[in-house]
Design an enzyme around this catalytic site. Structure first.
Site, PDB file in Angstrom:
ATOM      1  N   GLY A  15       0.810  -1.209   0.000  1.00  0.00           N
ATOM      2  CA  GLY A  15       0.000   0.000   0.000  1.00  0.00           C
ATOM      3  C   GLY A  15       0.842   1.257   0.000  1.00  0.00           C
ATOM      4  O   GLY A  15       1.980   1.254   0.461  1.00  0.00           O
ATOM      5  N   THR A  16       0.245   2.331  -0.503  1.00  0.00           N
ATOM      6  CA  THR A  16       0.911   3.624  -0.536  1.00  0.00           C
ATOM      7  C   THR A  16      -0.086   4.679  -0.989  1.00  0.00           C
ATOM      8  O   THR A  16      -1.227   4.358  -1.342  1.00  0.00           O
ATOM      9  CB  THR A  16       2.114   3.592  -1.506  1.00  0.00           C
ATOM     10  OG1 THR A  16       2.837   4.804  -1.385  1.00  0.00           O
ATOM     11  CG2 THR A  16       1.651   3.457  -2.938  1.00  0.00           C
ATOM     12  N   THR A  17       0.334   5.925  -0.997  1.00  0.00           N
ATOM     13  CA  THR A  17      -0.456   7.014  -1.582  1.00  0.00           C
ATOM     14  C   THR A  17       0.486   7.912  -2.367  1.00  0.00           C
ATOM     15  O   THR A  17       1.452   8.447  -1.802  1.00  0.00           O
ATOM     16  CB  THR A  17      -1.161   7.848  -0.503  1.00  0.00           C
ATOM     17  OG1 THR A  17      -2.054   7.009   0.252  1.00  0.00           O
ATOM     18  CG2 THR A  17      -1.976   8.965  -1.140  1.00  0.00           C
TER      19      THR A  17
END
Length: 236
Positions: A15-17
């Protein structure tokens, strides 16, 4: 204990943004800093905004190893391109190389990327290269697991012709919102501004980000949030 949780061969959730926004004069790229492997935070202060050339950067999401090797290949090809032409590569050329490598290896890669930069021909440009190797020119692009919480926010908050200050504030606010909602995003916020004057990096520590809804303020010790109580005296 669930035996499936011990299976090292099962796919890891990553996950990341990552965010890229155009403004009147350039682009602002932003990202959180948490690198996760399932429930385990492998790196809490990673840098997901990678330089490709002096005027083009890329935001990386998905598999860290995959996105890093794609960035390395693209950086090498762009260096050769610059030597041959005697001038810096455009943002579109850099994004097209990312797309080509992603598409040609789509069966093996698990990475989505946002390419942003400034060149003298087209100014500031943002290109999204999601899983599979599609190339999309957009006024703003968002990616990673945290992006699912941001589409409605950007529809309401983004506007054409923003100033640099407005674009920077939008990116930092959006990443902090994703951090609040997405368990796989976290850490600090890094931004990169690219325009005709060059490149400027900024760093926003986690304890300076805006709090959302029922978030707890960051503290140095759990004792700071536990109400102090005087113990009952011991009676013999």
């Amino acid at each position: 204990m669930d035996k499936s949780s011990l299976d090292v061969e099962q796919p890891h959730s990553m996950g990341t943004t990552i965010i890229g926004v155009t403004y009147n004069g350039g682009v602002v790229l932003g990202a959180d800093s948490r690198t996760s492997t399932g429930m385990y935070v492998a790196n809490r202060a990673s840098d997901k905004i990678t330089q490709l050339t002096d005027n083009v950067y890329v935001c990386r999401s998905g598999s860290a190893a995959d996105s890093q090797v794609v960035s390395d290949y693209v950086r090498y090809f762009l260096h050769q391109h610059t030597i041959q032409l005697g001038q810096p590569a455009t943002v579109k050329v850099a994004a097209s190389l990312v797309r080509q490598i992603s598409y040609n290896n789509k069966a093996m890669l698990q990475t989505g990327m946002i390419v942003g930069g400034w060149d003298k021909y087209e100014g500031g440009k943002i290109y999204g290269v999601p899983l599979g190797g599609t190339l999309l020119e957009q006024p703003f692009a968002i990616g990673g697991s945290g992006s699912s919480y941001l589409y409605g926010f950007f529809d309401q908050a983004w506007k054409e012709g923003m100033s640099h200050e407005e674009a920077e504030k939008l990116v930092v606010t959006a990443v902090s919102l994703a951090i609040a909602r997405d368990g796989a995003s976290g850490g600090v916020v890094r931004t990169v501004t690219i325009n005709k004057d060059g490149v400027k990096r900024k760093f926003y520590p986690g304890d300076t980000l805006p709090l959302w809804h029922e978030e707890i303020e960051s503290v140095n010790s759990l004792l700071d949030i536990v109400p102090a109580a005087s113990p009952d005296p011991m009676v013999s």
